[in-house]
Design a protein around this motif. Structure first.
Motif, mmCIF file in Angstrom:
data_model
loop_
_atom_site.group_PDB
_atom_site.id
_atom_site.type_symbol
_atom_site.label_atom_id
_atom_site.label_comp_id
_atom_site.label_asym_id
_atom_site.label_seq_id
_atom_site.Cartn_x
_atom_site.Cartn_y
_atom_site.Cartn_z
ATOM 1 N N UNK A 144 -49.209 -17.806 -3.261
ATOM 2 C CA UNK A 144 -50.016 -16.676 -2.825
ATOM 3 C C UNK A 144 -51.202 -16.408 -3.738
ATOM 4 N N UNK A 145 -51.193 -17.006 -4.918
ATOM 5 C CA UNK A 145 -52.274 -16.775 -5.874
ATOM 6 C C UNK A 145 -52.707 -18.107 -6.464
ATOM 7 N N UNK A 146 -53.880 -18.572 -6.081
ATOM 8 C CA UNK A 146 -54.413 -19.840 -6.581
ATOM 9 C C UNK A 146 -55.082 -19.616 -7.928
ATOM 10 N N UNK A 147 -54.889 -20.526 -8.915
ATOM 11 C CA UNK A 147 -55.529 -20.370 -10.222
ATOM 12 C C UNK A 147 -57.046 -20.281 -10.075
ATOM 13 N N UNK A 148 -57.653 -19.259 -10.731
ATOM 14 C CA UNK A 148 -59.090 -19.035 -10.589
ATOM 15 C C UNK A 148 -59.903 -20.042 -11.375
ATOM 16 N N UNK A 149 -59.395 -20.538 -12.494
ATOM 17 C CA UNK A 149 -60.110 -21.495 -13.331
ATOM 18 C C UNK A 149 -59.185 -22.646 -13.695
ATOM 19 N N UNK A 150 -59.799 -23.685 -14.255
ATOM 20 C CA UNK A 150 -58.999 -24.822 -14.728
ATOM 21 C C UNK A 150 -58.092 -24.421 -15.875
ATOM 22 N N UNK A 151 -58.535 -23.468 -16.691
ATOM 23 C CA UNK A 151 -57.713 -23.027 -17.808
ATOM 24 C C UNK A 151 -56.453 -22.309 -17.323
ATOM 25 N N UNK A 152 -56.593 -21.557 -16.226
ATOM 26 C CA UNK A 152 -55.398 -20.936 -15.637
ATOM 27 C C UNK A 152 -54.434 -21.993 -15.110
ATOM 28 N N UNK A 153 -54.966 -23.059 -14.556
ATOM 29 C CA UNK A 153 -54.128 -24.144 -14.046
ATOM 30 C C UNK A 153 -53.373 -24.817 -15.188
ATOM 31 N N UNK A 154 -54.066 -25.038 -16.318
ATOM 32 C CA UNK A 154 -53.402 -25.640 -17.478
ATOM 33 C C UNK A 154 -52.331 -24.704 -18.024
ATOM 34 N N UNK A 155 -52.635 -23.403 -18.043
ATOM 35 C CA UNK A 155 -51.662 -22.437 -18.552
ATOM 36 C C UNK A 155 -50.393 -22.423 -17.692
ATOM 37 N N UNK A 156 -50.558 -22.427 -16.370
ATOM 38 C CA UNK A 156 -49.385 -22.446 -15.492
ATOM 39 C C UNK A 156 -48.619 -23.750 -15.622
ATOM 40 N N UNK A 157 -49.333 -24.834 -15.906
ATOM 41 C CA UNK A 157 -48.673 -26.124 -16.080
ATOM 42 C C UNK A 157 -47.852 -26.136 -17.368
ATOM 43 N N UNK A 158 -48.364 -25.500 -18.419
ATOM 44 C CA UNK A 158 -47.619 -25.421 -19.670
ATOM 45 C C UNK A 158 -46.336 -24.603 -19.494
ATOM 46 N N UNK A 159 -46.422 -23.542 -18.699
ATOM 47 C CA UNK A 159 -45.220 -22.740 -18.468
ATOM 48 C C UNK A 159 -44.182 -23.500 -17.649
ATOM 49 N N UNK A 160 -44.659 -24.433 -16.780
ATOM 50 C CA UNK A 160 -43.716 -25.216 -15.963
ATOM 51 C C UNK A 160 -42.921 -26.204 -16.795
ATOM 52 N N UNK A 161 -43.500 -26.640 -17.919
ATOM 53 C CA UNK A 161 -42.821 -27.628 -18.759
ATOM 54 C C UNK A 161 -42.010 -26.990 -19.872
ATOM 55 N N UNK A 162 -41.894 -25.668 -19.849
ATOM 56 C CA UNK A 162 -41.097 -24.997 -20.876
ATOM 57 C C UNK A 162 -39.612 -25.314 -20.683
ATOM 58 N N UNK A 163 -38.872 -25.156 -21.741
ATOM 59 C CA UNK A 163 -37.452 -25.559 -21.717
ATOM 60 C C UNK A 163 -36.599 -24.672 -20.811
ATOM 61 N N UNK A 164 -37.047 -23.419 -20.602
ATOM 62 C CA UNK A 164 -36.229 -22.516 -19.808
ATOM 63 C C UNK A 164 -36.577 -22.546 -18.337
ATOM 64 N N UNK A 165 -37.368 -23.529 -17.907
ATOM 65 C CA UNK A 165 -37.758 -23.613 -16.501
ATOM 66 C C UNK A 165 -36.776 -24.516 -15.762
ATOM 67 N N UNK A 166 -36.350 -24.098 -14.583
ATOM 68 C CA UNK A 166 -35.320 -24.826 -13.845
ATOM 69 C C UNK A 166 -35.882 -25.785 -12.808
ATOM 70 N N UNK A 167 -37.151 -26.041 -12.804
ATOM 71 C CA UNK A 167 -37.744 -26.946 -11.818
ATOM 72 C C UNK A 167 -37.402 -28.391 -12.155
ATOM 73 N N UNK A 168 -37.299 -29.238 -11.139
ATOM 74 C CA UNK A 168 -36.921 -30.635 -11.326
ATOM 75 C C UNK A 168 -37.990 -31.354 -12.148
#
Length: 350
Positions: A144-168
């Motif tokens: 529902x919310x697309x990253x406004x800048x490339x830096x936001x995209x990198x930030x969301x990508x860093x959160x996806x690779x955190x150890x407490x994330x349950x994504x495959x």
């Protein structure tokens, strides 16, 4: 927030310092190696492949006032973008079809160029949409919310690779690969724009750094060329009669003097030797043919010189020349015996 604000520039300077420290740590730890593939890298390390692109993007946002400063900044950004594309080439992240579309030289024909630009835009839009779709799988709120800048995209990508994330992990790797592809397309565009800007900066006139009052000595020199510099006393008497000869020059005399001073400058190739010296050098090299004329006609032939030398009886040189003359006569006698006169052309005889 505008990038020209002092507050924004302070943030950019701090970000560049942190990115340089991060690049140094990546190189020290040796996170990336040419001996491994993209699938063999851990997802935590794979995210750091974006660091050169982010550094180049931030470098382009540095505020500059002079052409020389801008040239320095864009050259640093070019190095970062090329490092990013080279890293992806080493890991074979980008398919060959995408390289042909985005990295191939643009056609000169305008109609074909327009078609290529449209195809590149559609491809980039499709990749960006694919990144959004992939990120929305593991995080429905991201759809529902697309990253406004490339830096936001990198930030969301860093959160996806955190150890407490349950994504495959495979899904995260696919997202990282899609983001790398998207940033690669944008890096190619940045490199193309940088090359164009470099050409513009090279052809631009030098910037005038002197913001103070004009130098009075320059105007004095220009005025001096408009009329002969007086050596002393007045040029005219009180009745307007010239007291000494003078030359009136046009108002552009200063330009003419400047152009004249540029003649035979350091970049001109002036003669380094006289014609006689050049001919003597060519004669030493053997490039000048000598002989001919009456002196050559009166000079003895090689046979006459050999005949004269062989007649010097009682000397070692005379004996050697006599033996040489005897061999030549013997060889000539053998040749005439094997090839009698008239045996050359026997095809046209009746």
């Amino acid at each position: 927030m505008s990038t020209m604000d002092d507050e924004t520039q302070a943030i950019i300077s701090g970000a560049l310092a942190d990115l340089r420290d991060l690049v140094a740590r990546i190189n020290t730890l040796g996170l990336f190696s040419a001996n491994e593939t993209f699938d063999e890298i851990s997802i935590r390390n794979a995210v750091y492949m974006l660091v050169p692109y982010v550094m180049g993007d931030v470098q382009l946002r540095v505020r500059t006032l002079e052409n020389e400063e801008r040239m320095e900044q864009i050259m640093k950004a070019m190095i970062s973008f090329k490092s990013f594309t080279r890293l992806l080439d080493d890991y074979q992240v980008i398919p060959s079809d995408d390289k042909k579309l985005h990295a191939a030289p643009l056609p000169a024909d305008r109609s074909k160029l327009r078609e290529v630009k449209i195809a590149q835009y559609k491809a980039e839009k499709a990749v960006r949409s694919s990144v959004q779709n992939l990120m929305s799988r593991g995080n429905p709120a991201a759809s529902t919310q697309e990253p406004s800048t490339d830096f936001d995209l990198v930030s969301s990508l860093l959160s996806s690779t955190s150890s407490d994330h349950d994504q495959d992990e495979d899904e995260i790797r696919e997202i990282i690969k899609a983001v790398l592809k998207l940033f690669w397309i944008q890096a190619i565009g940045h490199l193309s724009n940088i090359e164009k800007e470099v050409e513009i900066l090279k052809s631009a006139p030098p910037s005038d750094r002197s913001s103070g009052p004009p130098n009075p000595s320059s105007s004095t020199k220009d005025e001096a060329w408009k009329i002969d510099m007086p050596t002393g006393g007045s040029l005219l008497d009180k009745h307007g009669k010239p007291l000494r000869p003078f030359t009136i020059l046009p108002s552009t005399a200063g330009d003419r003097a400047r152009f004249q001073a540029g003649v035979f400058g350091p970049d001109h190739r002036l003669p380094t030797m006289t014609i006689d010296e050049y001919l003597e050098e060519e004669r030493k090299r053997g490039n000048i043919i000598t002989g001919g004329g009456e002196a050559s006609f009166n000079a003895p032939t090689s046979k006459e010189i050999l005949q004269e030398a062989s007649e010097m009886d009682g000397t070692l040189g005379g004996d050697e020349k006599s033996e040489q003359k005897r061999k030549e006569e013997e060889e000539w006698a053998m040749y005439t015996e094997a090839n009698p006169k008239g045996m050359g052309n026997t095809m046209n005889r009746g």
